[in-house]
Every structure is written in C-alpha cells, then in structure tokens.
Write an enzyme that holds these catalytic residues in place. Structure first.
Site, PDB file in Angstrom:
ATOM      1  N   ARG A  58      10.853 -26.006 -32.074  1.00 35.03           N
ATOM      2  CA  ARG A  58      10.556 -24.625 -32.465  1.00 35.03           C
ATOM      3  C   ARG A  58      11.737 -24.022 -33.212  1.00 35.03           C
ATOM      4  NH1 ARG A  58       5.726 -23.809 -30.281  1.00 35.03           N
ATOM      5  NH2 ARG A  58       5.374 -24.539 -28.156  1.00 35.03           N
ATOM      6  N   SER A 101      -2.824 -22.777 -17.046  1.00 37.11           N
ATOM      7  CA  SER A 101      -2.534 -21.531 -17.744  1.00 37.11           C
ATOM      8  C   SER A 101      -3.306 -21.383 -19.065  1.00 37.11           C
ATOM      9  CB  SER A 101      -1.024 -21.470 -17.942  1.00 37.11           C
ATOM     10  OG  SER A 101      -0.627 -20.279 -18.487  1.00 37.11           O
TER      11      SER A 101
HETATM   12  C1  16G Z   1       5.535 -22.384 -20.288  1.00 40.17           C
HETATM   13  C2  16G Z   1       6.278 -21.342 -19.520  1.00 40.17           C
HETATM   14  C3  16G Z   1       6.591 -20.156 -20.394  1.00 40.17           C
HETATM   15  C4  16G Z   1       7.309 -20.568 -21.637  1.00 40.17           C
HETATM   16  C5  16G Z   1       6.556 -21.651 -22.349  1.00 40.17           C
HETATM   17  C6  16G Z   1       7.398 -22.190 -23.460  1.00 40.17           C
HETATM   18  C7  16G Z   1       5.989 -20.643 -17.211  1.00 40.17           C
HETATM   19  C8  16G Z   1       5.054 -20.155 -16.137  1.00 40.17           C
HETATM   20  N1  16G Z   1       5.461 -20.874 -18.396  1.00 40.17           N
HETATM   21  O1  16G Z   1       4.271 -21.950 -20.649  1.00 40.17           O
HETATM   22  O2  16G Z   1       7.386 -19.281 -19.647  1.00 40.17           O
HETATM   23  O3  16G Z   1       7.456 -19.484 -22.511  1.00 40.17           O
HETATM   24  O4  16G Z   1       6.295 -22.706 -21.435  1.00 40.17           O
HETATM   25  O5  16G Z   1       6.782 -23.247 -24.044  1.00 40.17           O
HETATM   26  O6  16G Z   1       7.172 -20.830 -16.987  1.00 40.17           O
HETATM   27  P1  16G Z   1       7.476 -23.976 -25.252  1.00 40.17           P
HETATM   28  O7  16G Z   1       8.761 -24.580 -24.721  1.00 40.17           O
HETATM   29  O8  16G Z   1       6.490 -24.982 -25.710  1.00 40.17           O
HETATM   30  O9  16G Z   1       7.739 -22.928 -26.276  1.00 40.17           O
HETATM   31 ZN    ZN Z   2      -0.123 -18.527 -17.441  1.00 45.73          ZN
END
Ligand code: 16G
Ligand code: ZN
Length: 510
Positions: free
Chosen positions: A482, A64
């Site tokens: 966060r 991604s």
């Molecule tokens: C991943 C997730 C996204 C989420 C992010 C949070 C998918 C396809 N992607 O990229 O939805 O917002 O993680 O990341 O589910 P964080 O926990 O580091 O903030």
């Molecule tokens: Zn993505």
C-alpha cells in the site's frame, strides 16, 4: 478428529499451494474451506486457556468486510481487547504443532463464549470450535449470531459481573447501551439517520436499537441482512469508504444523515450526499469529534488532570494530526495498522481515543477515570465514557456516541466535515509476489528495507518540500503493497504517487 482433520487440512493447503495460516492483523482469516482444522485447534487452545483462569473467554467467527466465502476466528480475552503478542504466537504454534491435547491446567474446567456472524460457513465452524472447547474439557456457550463488539462486550461484562447469565441474554448488550444513551439524550434528535448494515449481523442488531430508541432517534435501516448472501456486496463501510460510492438501496433526502457498518459491525463511516457529491466522514473525524467534547468538558475542571491521547496510523490524513495537535492541543501518536496495535497504545493514556481512517475505533479509559469524573461532578462526561464499548471498537455504539455529540454540540454532519480540510491524498495499492521484502519502522512512517529501494524513494521525495510525504507498507490482509502520498497540491501528490508506483513496479516482482 484431530489427525483426520489435520491431514485433510494439509492436503487442501498443498493442493492449492498455500502456506499454513498465521494469526494475522485480526486473527485467523482465510477462505472458509481452509478453516475447519484451524477452528478445531482454536477451540482446544481457548478451552485450555479458559481452564487456567476463573474468567470467561470468547471466540468470534467472522471475516468482517471480506468476501462471503471467507471466514475467520478472533479470540476475545477476558477484558475484551486483543490477545497479547505472546498469546498470539502461542496460538499459532499450537495450531501448527502435532500435539493432540496439552496437559496440565490450573482448573478442571473453564467457560468460553462463541459468537458468529451470518456467513453460510459460520454455523458449522461454530460447531467445530465448540467441539474443540469440549475436547479440552471446558464449556463452550453458543451466543448465536452477534456482532464482533457484542461478543467482546458480553465476555467483558460477565467477567466484570455486570451481567450474570449470558446464555440467553444477548439482548443485555442492547439494554445496557440504550439505557445509558437515554440518560444522555434530553430531547429527540432531529432528522433521520439511515444505517446501512452491510447485509450482515450489524444490520440485524440495529433493529433492536431502532425500536428501543424510537422516541429519541429516528433510524431507518437499509441492507439490514434480509439478503445475507449479498454480505458486503455493494454496501457496507468498506464499499462506501474504499470505492467512494453510495451503497445499494440508498434513499436520498437532503435532511438525512447516513452511516455504514462493515460485515461484523466494528467499523463505521458517516456520509451525506450533496450536489451530486458523496462526502465521507472517515475515522479521523470521529476521533476529533469525540476529543473536542472530552477536552471541552475537562476544561471546566482545571484541577482534574487526566491525560488524553489520540492514536492514529501513518495513513491518517496529516491535516487531521495537525488539527489534533495544533488546534485541540491533544497529544497524537501513531501505531501500526490494525486495531490491536492502536488499542494497546490507547491504554497508555487515562483517556485514549483511537481511530483508523477506515472507521475502526473506540474511546477507552483507565479504571480510575469514572470515579474521578464523578468526584468532579462531570456527570455527563462520565455517562458519555460509559457509553463507549470498552471491550472493542463498536460501530453501533460509536453511532450512539456520535448522535449524542452532533446533537449536543449542535453541529450538522456538513459542519463536521468543515472542522478542518483534508490535504489532497492518494492511497493506492500494487499487487506483488512477495510483499514481505518491504519493511517499515514501527510506526509505518518510513521504509527501512530494502535499503536500495529506500534510497530511491528518498531520492524521489528529495525533489519536493517537507510538506509532501509518502508511506509504503506491506498489507496485512492482501498480497499488495500500500502506498499513501499526500501534500498541499493535488497535482504534485498525483505525480509522487505515480513515480512511487513506477519505482515499485520496476523493483518488485509483480
Ligand atoms: C484488518 C484490521 C484493520 C486494518 C486492516 C488493514 C482489525 C479488527 N482489522 O482489517 O484494523 O485497518 O486489517 O488491512 O484489526 P491492510 O493491512 O490490508 O491495509
Ligand atoms: Zn470488521
């Protein structure tokens, strides 16, 4: 292959002091050098899974918006969407186990589609996954370079019988959605939409939409993948939304609208640039735009009772939640961060709209909805819902839905931003040694553990009235905690953010 790859994998992890991988927020994701053995095991697992069903499955190889050296595997179940929690646990157990190949399956063979993004490691990882599928006695079909939602949609569409032969028909994705869009759009849409493709796979596939829709929608592509080594570098939705900066190759024109995709095209932000200021439209506003129209259409037929819900995370700006419940009169619900959680909760409603602030989102509906809309002669809404990718949130398709709505409701991107005003908010992160000690409630709205930390946070917050809030959670993708704080006055929000950060710094090992 298995023992040799397993040994290599173990040694590599040991050398770099890494743990075995987990199936995280969005699948297995790591620096690509750690993924060979994982890919092989994923291939075997999914190959076997496909031999227990007559339906097709999928694997998408992508990381991604992550750095180009990372990669990952996302499993696509037969109807798109996400694996169940139990299946996620099983795949993780299987990757960690010593078992060479599992026994007994219901059928002699199965079919798995494998798609990949443009990362340099994706092609060889794709081959490894295909080898694993073959080892399990199933057939792996290479879809080549596709977006994540395209891969999920193709799996979904073959299982529904919308298309027979996917092997050489990746274009079906373009044809299917352009066809619906062209039925919805009566007159050419004004202005130009500039789409930043993050130098990734979305930028490549946008070209086909640009060509097919040329008579009704003017698209200009930037960062469309001609410099694949610069994937997500100074461009793409993560960069624009998190850094609050314009992407490279930005071309200014006051009449243009802008959109940025992420590296595998499942995330989207819109923006414009005015008086030297970048104004970003984040996920919550897409949910509101889509819901406004759906509600407006359904109001024409009071006898048609369909439940609508909007699913957000606790990290959505509260002003959006307030607008959804008070102005739109729509039920709003929180789910934990990560598409898989939002997607699951959205299924509780006849029409579920989910968006994360970062631009992941979709409109999904139950099977009976389309026929009911037809029965009540809401043909346009029926087409609009058909346009939404039911397999998974899709940035390209969400662009089409957005363009239809801005045109239909006659609102500019500037008007869209003015529908409501965000509360002042600050989202910060703190690098920590062990983020896992932080535990929240299911909705991630409040801290549960450590208890003494929670008490200290409550103590800080008790000095402010109820219109201020702060959320703290461990990241699912980085070694950070966060923090999101918001409330009516920006100075106070800054003060809260500062005090919470200081508290965490003194409490946690950094
Ligand atoms: C991943 C997730 C996204 C989420 C992010 C949070 C998918 C396809 N992607 O990229 O939805 O917002 O993680 O990341 O589910 P964080 O926990 O580091 O903030
Ligand atoms: Zn993505």
């Amino acid at each position: 292959m298995d023992p040799q790859l397993r040994d290599e994998h173990r040694q590599l992890l040991e050398k770099n002091q890494k743990q075995l991988l987990t199936y995280g927020t969005s699948g297995f994701r790591e620096e690509s050098k750690y993924l060979k053995f994982v890919g092989w095991r994923v291939g075997i697992f999914i190959g076997q899974m496909s031999k227990n069903t007559t339906l097709k499955l999928g694997v998408m190889i992508t990381a991604s918006h992550n750095k180009i050296i990372d990669n990952g595997f996302k499993i696509v179940p037969p109807k798109g969407g996400m694996l169940s929690i139990e299946e996620e646990q099983n795949i993780e157990i299987f990757y960690k186990s010593e078992e060479i190949v599992q026994s007994e399956t219901q059928y002699d063979t199965g079919i798995v589609y494998v798609g990949r993004d443009t990362r340099p490691s994706s092609e060889s990882l794709c081959q490894i996954v295909l080898d694993g599928i073959k080892e399990a006695g199933a057939i792996g079909i290479n879809l080549g370079i596709v977006t994540t939602p395209q891969c999920a949609f193709l799996v979904y569409a073959t299982n529904l019988g919308l298309v027979n032969q996917i092997e050489s028909n990746q274009q079906f994705f373009v044809e299917y959605f352009c066809n619906i869009f062209l039925q919805l759009i009566k007159n050419p849409i004004k202005g130009t939409l500039v789409i930043d493709g993050a130098e990734g796979v979305g930028g490549i596939w946008i070209k086909y939409f640009q060509e097919k829709l040329a008579n009704v929608l003017t698209i200009q592509r930037i960062n469309y993948g001609d410099e694949p080594h610069l994937l997500n570098d100074g461009c793409g939705s993560e960069f624009v939304q998190k850094e609050k900066k314009l992407p490279k190759n930005f071309v200014y024109d006051p009449n243009y609208r802008y959109a940025s995709l992420d590296g595998d095209a499942d995330r989207l932000v819109y923006y414009y640039f005015e008086q030297n200021k970048l104004q970003i439209i984040e996920g919550d506003r897409f949910a509101i735009l889509f819901a406004m129209y759906i509600k407006q259409q359904l109001q024409k037929k009071p006898d048609l009772k369909l439940s609508i819900g909007i699913i957000q995370t606790a990290y959505a700006n509260s002003a959006s939640t307030k607008y959804i419940t008070e102005n739109l009169g729509i039920y709003a619900k929180y789910a934990p961060t990560g598409v898989k959680y939002l997607h699951r909760v959205a299924h509780e409603f006849d029409i579920g709209i989910y968006f994360e602030a970062n631009g992941h989102g979709a409109v999904i509906y139950k099977d009976h909805v389309l026929s009911q809309l037809k029965e009540f002669e809401l043909f346009e809404l029926e087409l609009f819902l058909k346009l939404s990718n039911q397999a998974v949130g899709d940035a390209i398709i969400n662009i089409l839905m957005t363009e239809f709505l801005l045109n239909k409701l006659e609102i500019t991107i500037q008007d869209w931003l003015l529908i409501y005003q965000d509360y002042p908010a600050l989202s910060t992160k703190l690098y920590v040694k062990n983020k896992q000690i932080i535990k929240t409630n299911y909705e991630e709205t409040s801290l549960i553990e450590p208890i003494d930390l929670k008490q200290k946070v409550d103590e800080i917050m008790s000095k402010y009235d109820n219109s201020y809030r702060t959320c703290i959670r461990p990241s699912g993708t980085e070694n950070v905690v966060r923090i999101h704080s918001e409330g009516p006055q920006v100075e106070i929000v800054k003060e809260i953010d500062f005090r919470i950060n200081e508290l965490l710094k003194s409490y946690m090992e950094i």
